[in-house]
Scaffold this active site. Sequence first.
Site, PDB file in Angstrom:
ATOM      1  N   HIS A 149      45.683  29.033  22.191  1.00  0.00           N
ATOM      2  CA  HIS A 149      44.859  28.708  23.352  1.00  0.00           C
ATOM      3  C   HIS A 149      43.404  29.149  23.207  1.00  0.00           C
ATOM      4  O   HIS A 149      42.495  28.397  23.581  1.00  0.00           O
ATOM      5  CB  HIS A 149      45.478  29.351  24.604  1.00  0.00           C
ATOM      6  CG  HIS A 149      44.700  29.115  25.861  1.00  0.00           C
ATOM      7  ND1 HIS A 149      44.461  27.843  26.354  1.00  0.00           N
ATOM      8  CD2 HIS A 149      44.103  29.974  26.719  1.00  0.00           C
ATOM      9  CE1 HIS A 149      43.759  27.937  27.468  1.00  0.00           C
ATOM     10  NE2 HIS A 149      43.528  29.216  27.710  1.00  0.00           N
ATOM     11  N   TYR A 162      41.528  31.854  41.041  1.00  0.00           N
ATOM     12  CA  TYR A 162      42.783  31.105  41.120  1.00  0.00           C
ATOM     13  C   TYR A 162      43.126  30.717  42.554  1.00  0.00           C
ATOM     14  O   TYR A 162      43.702  29.642  42.791  1.00  0.00           O
ATOM     15  CB  TYR A 162      43.921  31.922  40.499  1.00  0.00           C
ATOM     16  CG  TYR A 162      43.925  31.840  38.992  1.00  0.00           C
ATOM     17  CD1 TYR A 162      44.755  30.937  38.333  1.00  0.00           C
ATOM     18  CD2 TYR A 162      43.072  32.628  38.228  1.00  0.00           C
ATOM     19  CE1 TYR A 162      44.746  30.844  36.947  1.00  0.00           C
ATOM     20  CE2 TYR A 162      43.062  32.534  36.847  1.00  0.00           C
ATOM     21  CZ  TYR A 162      43.894  31.645  36.213  1.00  0.00           C
ATOM     22  OH  TYR A 162      43.875  31.540  34.841  1.00  0.00           O
ATOM     23  N   HIS A 216      51.624  32.142  36.345  1.00  0.00           N
ATOM     24  CA  HIS A 216      50.530  33.042  36.727  1.00  0.00           C
ATOM     25  C   HIS A 216      49.555  32.381  37.686  1.00  0.00           C
ATOM     26  O   HIS A 216      48.884  33.069  38.469  1.00  0.00           O
ATOM     27  CB  HIS A 216      49.787  33.548  35.479  1.00  0.00           C
ATOM     28  CG  HIS A 216      49.058  32.497  34.724  1.00  0.00           C
ATOM     29  ND1 HIS A 216      49.673  31.619  33.860  1.00  0.00           N
ATOM     30  CD2 HIS A 216      47.738  32.157  34.719  1.00  0.00           C
ATOM     31  CE1 HIS A 216      48.776  30.808  33.338  1.00  0.00           C
ATOM     32  NE2 HIS A 216      47.597  31.102  33.849  1.00  0.00           N
ATOM     33  N   TRP A 217      49.430  31.040  37.652  1.00  0.00           N
ATOM     34  CA  TRP A 217      48.575  30.364  38.625  1.00  0.00           C
ATOM     35  C   TRP A 217      48.954  30.769  40.046  1.00  0.00           C
ATOM     36  O   TRP A 217      48.096  31.039  40.876  1.00  0.00           O
ATOM     37  CB  TRP A 217      48.711  28.841  38.483  1.00  0.00           C
ATOM     38  CG  TRP A 217      47.818  28.213  37.471  1.00  0.00           C
ATOM     39  CD1 TRP A 217      47.396  28.737  36.294  1.00  0.00           C
ATOM     40  CD2 TRP A 217      47.237  26.909  37.561  1.00  0.00           C
ATOM     41  NE1 TRP A 217      46.605  27.833  35.628  1.00  0.00           N
ATOM     42  CE2 TRP A 217      46.484  26.708  36.371  1.00  0.00           C
ATOM     43  CE3 TRP A 217      47.292  25.891  38.500  1.00  0.00           C
ATOM     44  CZ2 TRP A 217      45.786  25.529  36.128  1.00  0.00           C
ATOM     45  CZ3 TRP A 217      46.606  24.709  38.254  1.00  0.00           C
ATOM     46  CH2 TRP A 217      45.852  24.531  37.092  1.00  0.00           C
ATOM     47  N   ASP A 220      39.304  26.406  29.354  1.00  0.00           N
ATOM     48  CA  ASP A 220      40.210  27.008  30.326  1.00  0.00           C
ATOM     49  C   ASP A 220      39.563  26.904  31.713  1.00  0.00           C
ATOM     50  O   ASP A 220      39.200  25.811  32.127  1.00  0.00           O
ATOM     51  CB  ASP A 220      40.530  28.444  29.878  1.00  0.00           C
ATOM     52  CG  ASP A 220      41.572  29.150  30.722  1.00  0.00           C
ATOM     53  OD1 ASP A 220      42.768  28.867  30.526  1.00  0.00           O
ATOM     54  OD2 ASP A 220      41.189  29.971  31.565  1.00  0.00           O
ATOM     55  N   ARG A 221      39.398  28.000  32.466  1.00  0.00           N
ATOM     56  CA  ARG A 221      38.780  27.908  33.790  1.00  0.00           C
ATOM     57  C   ARG A 221      37.356  27.368  33.684  1.00  0.00           C
ATOM     58  O   ARG A 221      36.878  26.667  34.592  1.00  0.00           O
ATOM     59  CB  ARG A 221      38.771  29.268  34.485  1.00  0.00           C
ATOM     60  CG  ARG A 221      40.097  29.960  34.633  1.00  0.00           C
ATOM     61  CD  ARG A 221      41.139  29.162  35.372  1.00  0.00           C
ATOM     62  NE  ARG A 221      40.914  29.099  36.809  1.00  0.00           N
ATOM     63  CZ  ARG A 221      41.773  28.535  37.662  1.00  0.00           C
ATOM     64  NH1 ARG A 221      42.907  28.006  37.216  1.00  0.00           N
ATOM     65  NH2 ARG A 221      41.507  28.493  38.952  1.00  0.00           N
TER      66      ARG A 221
END
Length: 286
Positions: A266, A204, A149-150, A104-105
Site C-alpha cells: 500500500h 474518517y 478501521h474506517w 490514500d486519504r
Amino acid sequence: MFAGFTLAQVDVGPVRLRIRHGGSGPPVVLLHGHPRTHATWHRVAPLLADRFTVICPDLRGYGGSSKPPGGPDHAGYAKRAMARDVVGLLDALGHGRAAVVGHDRGCYVAMRTALDHPDRVSRLGVLDGVPIGEALARCDARFAARWWHWFFLAQSAKPAERVINADPDAWYGGSPHEMGAQAYADYRRAIHDPATVHAMCEDYRAGLGPDRAADDADRAAGRRIGCPTLFCWSTRDDLVELYGDPAAIWRQWAPDLRVAPIDSGHHMAEEAPEQLAAVLGAFLAD
C-alpha cells in the site's frame, strides 16, 4: 531527507500547513495518506525535483499542520476543507495552477480539489483509492472485514482515540527500515500526539458524513474531472480484490484517464519510489 528542499510553515487562511518544497519547473503538490506525514514522499520528491517544483504539505490535522476543531458534523476535516487548503497553499506560493497527486486519504483531497477548483488543477494523480462515495456504495462484508478501521475510527459513541493512544506504535505500525529513519521519527512524533490522533479520526468521521455526501451529490449531478488523470494502484494491496477493475470506477469520474500498476504494497512512495517517480514524471511531462 529532502536534500535541497525548504521546510516551512505556510498560512493558507484558516490553518497553517507544514510543508517541504523544492526543485524547479511546473508545480506538483504531493498529498500523503493516513497515518503518514509529508515525509512519506522523501524518496519520491527528490527524483521529481529536477523537472518539477515539488510541494509536500502535511494535510490539516496531520503531522505539523494546524489541528482545527472538526465541528459537530466533522466538516472541519472534510476533503472540501482540505481542498481549499491546497488552493490556499498555491496562492501563498504564487502558483496559479498545479498538478495535484494524492495517496490514500490524500487521494480524496486531490480528487476534491480537481472537482471543486478545476481552474487550479492541471493534472490529477490518484493513488491506491477509489472515491469515498463509491467505496461506501459498494461496501459489503468483505470490505467491512478488510477496511473495518474506517468504521472504528469514524464512530463517536465509543471514540477510537482512547484505544489508539494507549499504544500508538502497536496500532499504527511502521518501522525505520521501511520508512527511512528520519521519516519514521517524524511519523512517530505525529502518532504520539493525541491531538493528531484525534484529527486523524475526525478525517474518517468526515469521510462517512460530508465527504460521502459531496461525492454522492457530484455523481447525481454528473460532474466529472476535467483534467488528465492518472490512477495508480499497488499490485500487492487489495483494490483489485475488492473492486475487480478499480480503473473502471475512475473512468466514470475522469474521462481522460491513464492507469499504471505499481509493484508494491500500500505505501508505494516508500516501497517503490523509483517506479512511482518514473510513472508520475512521465504523466506530468506528457
